[in-house]
Write a protein that holds these residues in place. Structure first.
Motif, short mmCIF file in Angstrom:
data_model
loop_
_atom_site.label_atom_id
_atom_site.label_comp_id
_atom_site.label_asym_id
_atom_site.label_seq_id
_atom_site.Cartn_x
_atom_site.Cartn_y
_atom_site.Cartn_z
N LEU A 1 20.38 -14.18 0.03
CA LEU A 1 20.93 -13.40 -0.80
C LEU A 1 21.35 -14.31 -1.92
N GLY A 2 21.11 -13.71 -3.23
CA GLY A 2 21.41 -14.33 -4.33
C GLY A 2 22.61 -13.78 -5.28
N THR A 3 22.74 -14.03 -6.31
CA THR A 3 23.71 -13.37 -7.42
C THR A 3 23.11 -11.96 -7.95
N ARG A 4 21.91 -11.64 -7.89
CA ARG A 4 21.44 -10.24 -8.28
C ARG A 4 20.90 -9.58 -7.17
N THR A 5 21.06 -9.92 -5.91
CA THR A 5 20.63 -8.86 -4.95
C THR A 5 21.39 -7.74 -4.88
N PRO A 6 20.46 -6.57 -4.92
CA PRO A 6 21.14 -5.05 -4.75
C PRO A 6 21.93 -4.78 -3.55
N VAL A 7 22.90 -4.39 -3.50
CA VAL A 7 23.83 -4.08 -2.40
C VAL A 7 23.25 -3.48 -1.29
N TRP A 8 22.20 -2.53 -1.62
CA TRP A 8 21.51 -1.80 -0.22
C TRP A 8 20.82 -2.89 0.53
N VAL A 9 20.21 -3.99 -0.42
CA VAL A 9 19.63 -4.95 0.52
C VAL A 9 20.48 -5.70 1.64
N VAL A 10 21.66 -6.06 0.84
CA VAL A 10 22.55 -6.51 1.72
C VAL A 10 23.01 -5.72 3.15
N GLY A 11 23.14 -4.54 2.93
CA GLY A 11 23.32 -3.68 4.17
C GLY A 11 22.19 -3.56 4.85
N ALA A 12 20.97 -3.56 4.23
CA ALA A 12 19.78 -3.43 5.49
C ALA A 12 19.61 -4.66 6.14
N VAL A 13 20.13 -5.98 5.34
CA VAL A 13 19.99 -7.07 6.11
C VAL A 13 20.91 -7.20 7.30
N CYS A 14 22.09 -6.82 7.05
CA CYS A 14 23.40 -6.59 8.02
C CYS A 14 22.94 -5.63 9.13
N PHE A 15 22.17 -4.41 8.81
CA PHE A 15 21.76 -3.69 9.65
C PHE A 15 20.84 -4.39 10.84
N VAL A 16 20.02 -5.18 10.24
CA VAL A 16 19.02 -5.86 11.19
C VAL A 16 19.95 -6.68 11.98
N VAL A 17 20.76 -7.56 11.53
CA VAL A 17 21.49 -8.53 12.50
C VAL A 17 22.15 -7.67 13.52
N GLY A 18 22.69 -6.70 13.17
CA GLY A 18 23.53 -5.84 14.23
C GLY A 18 22.81 -5.56 15.00
N LEU A 19 21.35 -5.06 14.78
CA LEU A 19 20.33 -4.41 15.66
C LEU A 19 20.07 -5.52 16.81
N ALA B 1 28.35 -2.16 2.97
CA ALA B 1 27.72 -3.11 3.14
C ALA B 1 27.65 -3.92 4.51
N LEU B 2 28.93 -3.95 4.90
CA LEU B 2 29.31 -4.52 6.41
C LEU B 2 29.26 -3.37 7.42
N ALA B 3 29.48 -2.20 6.83
CA ALA B 3 29.63 -1.23 7.93
C ALA B 3 28.08 -0.92 8.56
N THR B 4 27.10 -1.22 7.80
CA THR B 4 25.70 -1.10 8.51
C THR B 4 25.51 -2.02 9.70
N PHE B 5 26.05 -3.17 9.58
CA PHE B 5 26.19 -4.20 10.48
C PHE B 5 26.67 -3.65 11.94
N THR B 6 27.92 -3.10 11.47
CA THR B 6 28.72 -2.53 12.79
C THR B 6 27.90 -1.17 13.11
N LEU B 7 27.19 -0.55 12.43
CA LEU B 7 26.44 0.59 13.05
C LEU B 7 25.04 0.24 13.79
#
Length: 470
Positions: free
Chosen positions: A363-381, A318-324
């Motif tokens: 982000l909530g208690t039932r958010t899919p992990v792929w959504v977390v990764g996608a959001v982190c990717f957006v922040v990284g961009l 999930a965090l790796a998408t940010f660093t990508l």
């Protein structure tokens, strides 16, 4: 060649600038050097159990991280000034030398206290390597090329965020934890040899008046300030003599430092850095980048594991998408700022970063992990399109003899921002613990607020002319 003071241009020879074959090995050397610093920021994290089992001192192990980051942060401005006086190459080699000696000593450490001291030696080397690498890029590459090259350097951090903890675990489990430091020996030697062979500077030798008083005041003041931020709420309560006195003493010394610098012949940090709007705003943006960076890298894995109930591997993804996203955007930023300008590109980038940070607050208690990764990717961009253009904009406004100070100041602001972020987010999270969902939500909301303030600093940047060649 005329003196740097007369021309204000880079002392790199034309062959070094003009031929990619000459610059390729130099870039590899810079990437290798930054890789050493980046990996050693995280490699020891997974080795802590083995280190403690071997040396003892469990209650002291957090200092293995703090002292490294502290020594790195406080020396950055000093290295920047010395690089403008004596050249980038000597400072870079000095940094690699400190890092090499520190790594050897860490490998032979006989106690936790000794290991902490030797980690500080490593930090002294890291304080030179990162700003000197960015400054050398500003010297060797044209304005149009720097975004792509910064993307390469940012990719090293992305890879290291994954490789570092993995190496620490592998060496600790299958070999010995000491090899996480011994492995640096051939890498330091290789980076140093390549740098000596492929970086050629024609620096005019002179006898400058060194600002010893300023250096001591700056180092001591910043050390106390950052130490107070890092250890407040951990080593001592915020509302205590140490919690208030340590950062207050640091601020007092920095005030004295400003008065000393006004009269110094060769100030460590020239006060014109704070009077030029482009330099001030770019430093504020860099501080914001540091805060957002530490907020996401510290609490996204905690949220994914503690709230969503996944394992460390999934949390790392999930965090790796940010660093990508960061290096990808940085490598493409050159085309954007050459066409639209630094300020417009950074405004677009900060807008994307703000959008991503605001999404983390939902982000909530039932958010899919792929959504977390996608959001982190957006922040990284967004961060890639913000950090690179603002730094390069600052570099293009000065000549060779001032670029080291400007680049180091930008890197220093990010370090201070990270320290502020550690204190800020730690206080916010601890306020609602042990409810990890509430703690994560408040931290992410705070990250979004900081991102908005960072965007305001970007908007305040003056328009800077973009030149194809520095």
């Amino acid at each position: 060649m005329r003196s740097i003071e007369q021309t204000g241009q880079s002392p790199i020879t034309r062959a070094d600038v003009g031929f990619r074959s000459a610059r390729g090995p130099l870039l590899i050397s810079l990437m290798l050097s930054i890789g050493l610093v980046a990996i050693d920021s995280t490699v020891i994290a997974t080795a802590v159990p083995s280190v403690v089992a071997s040396l003892g001192g469990f209650h002291q192990f957090p200092w293995l991280f703090s002292v490294y980051l502290l020594a790195q942060a406080v020396t950055v401005p000093i290295y920047g000034k010395l690089a403008d006086l004596f050249g980038r190459k000597p400072m870079m080699l000095l940094g690699i030398g400190f890092f090499l000696v520190g790594s050897i000593l860490c490998g032979f450490a006989w106690s936790m206290v000794a290991l902490i001291i030797f980690r500080a030696v490593q930090g002294l080397g890291a304080g030179a390597i990162q700003p000197m690498s960015m400054t050398i890029v500003g010297d060797v590459y044209t304005t149009a090329e720097r975004g792509k090259v910064q993307g390469y350097l940012a990719s090293v951090w992305a890879i290291s965020s994954v490789v570092g903890p993995t190496l620490g675990g592998v060496f600790s489990q299958f070999v010995d934890w000491r090899w996480i430091f011994f492995i640096n020996i051939p890498l330091c030697l290789l980076a140093g040899v390549m740098l000596m062979r492929h970086l050629h500077e024609d620096v005019v030798r002179r006898k400058p008046v060194l600002d010893y008083r300023g250096a001591v005041l700056l180092t001591t003041g910043v050390t106390l300030l950052i130490l107070g931020l890092l250890e407040g709420g951990e080593a001592w309560p915020w509302v205590s003599p140490a919690g208030i006195g340590v950062p207050a003493a640091g601020l007092a010394l920095l005030v004295v430092f400003v008065f000393v610098e006004r009269r110094a012949a060769e100030p460590v940090v020239p006060l014109w850095v704070f009077r030029r709007r482009i330099l001030l705003t770019s430093s504020l943006v860099s501080a914001g980048v540091g805060i957002v960076l530490i907020g996401l890298t510290s609490y996204v894995p905690t949220y994914v594991q503690g709230v969503l109930g996944t394992g460390p591997l999934v949390a790392g993804f999930a965090l790796a998408t940010f660093t990508l996203g960061w290096p990808l955007a940085a490598s493409l930023s050159g085309r954007a700022y050459m066409r639209f300008g630094f300020r417009t590109t950074a405004i677009i980038g900060s807008s994307v970063a703000i959008t991503g940070c605001l999404l983390t607050a939902f982000l909530g208690t039932r958010t899919p992990v792929w959504v977390v990764g996608a959001v982190c990717f957006v922040v990284g961009l967004g961060m890639g399109w913000t950090a690179a253009p603002t730094l390069i904009a600052a570099q293009t406004t000065v000549g060779w003899s001032e670029r080291g100070v400007v680049t180091a100041g930008n890197m220093f602001s990010r370090s201070v921002g990270s320290a502020v972020g550690v204190a800020l987010f730690g206080a916010i999270a601890n306020f609602v613990l042990p409810d990890l969902a509430a703690a994560s939500s408040r931290v992410f909301l705070s990250v979004a607020v900081v991102a908005i303030l960072m965007g305001a600093a970007v908007v305040a940047m003056p328009r800077t002319p973009v030149a194809a060649q520095q």
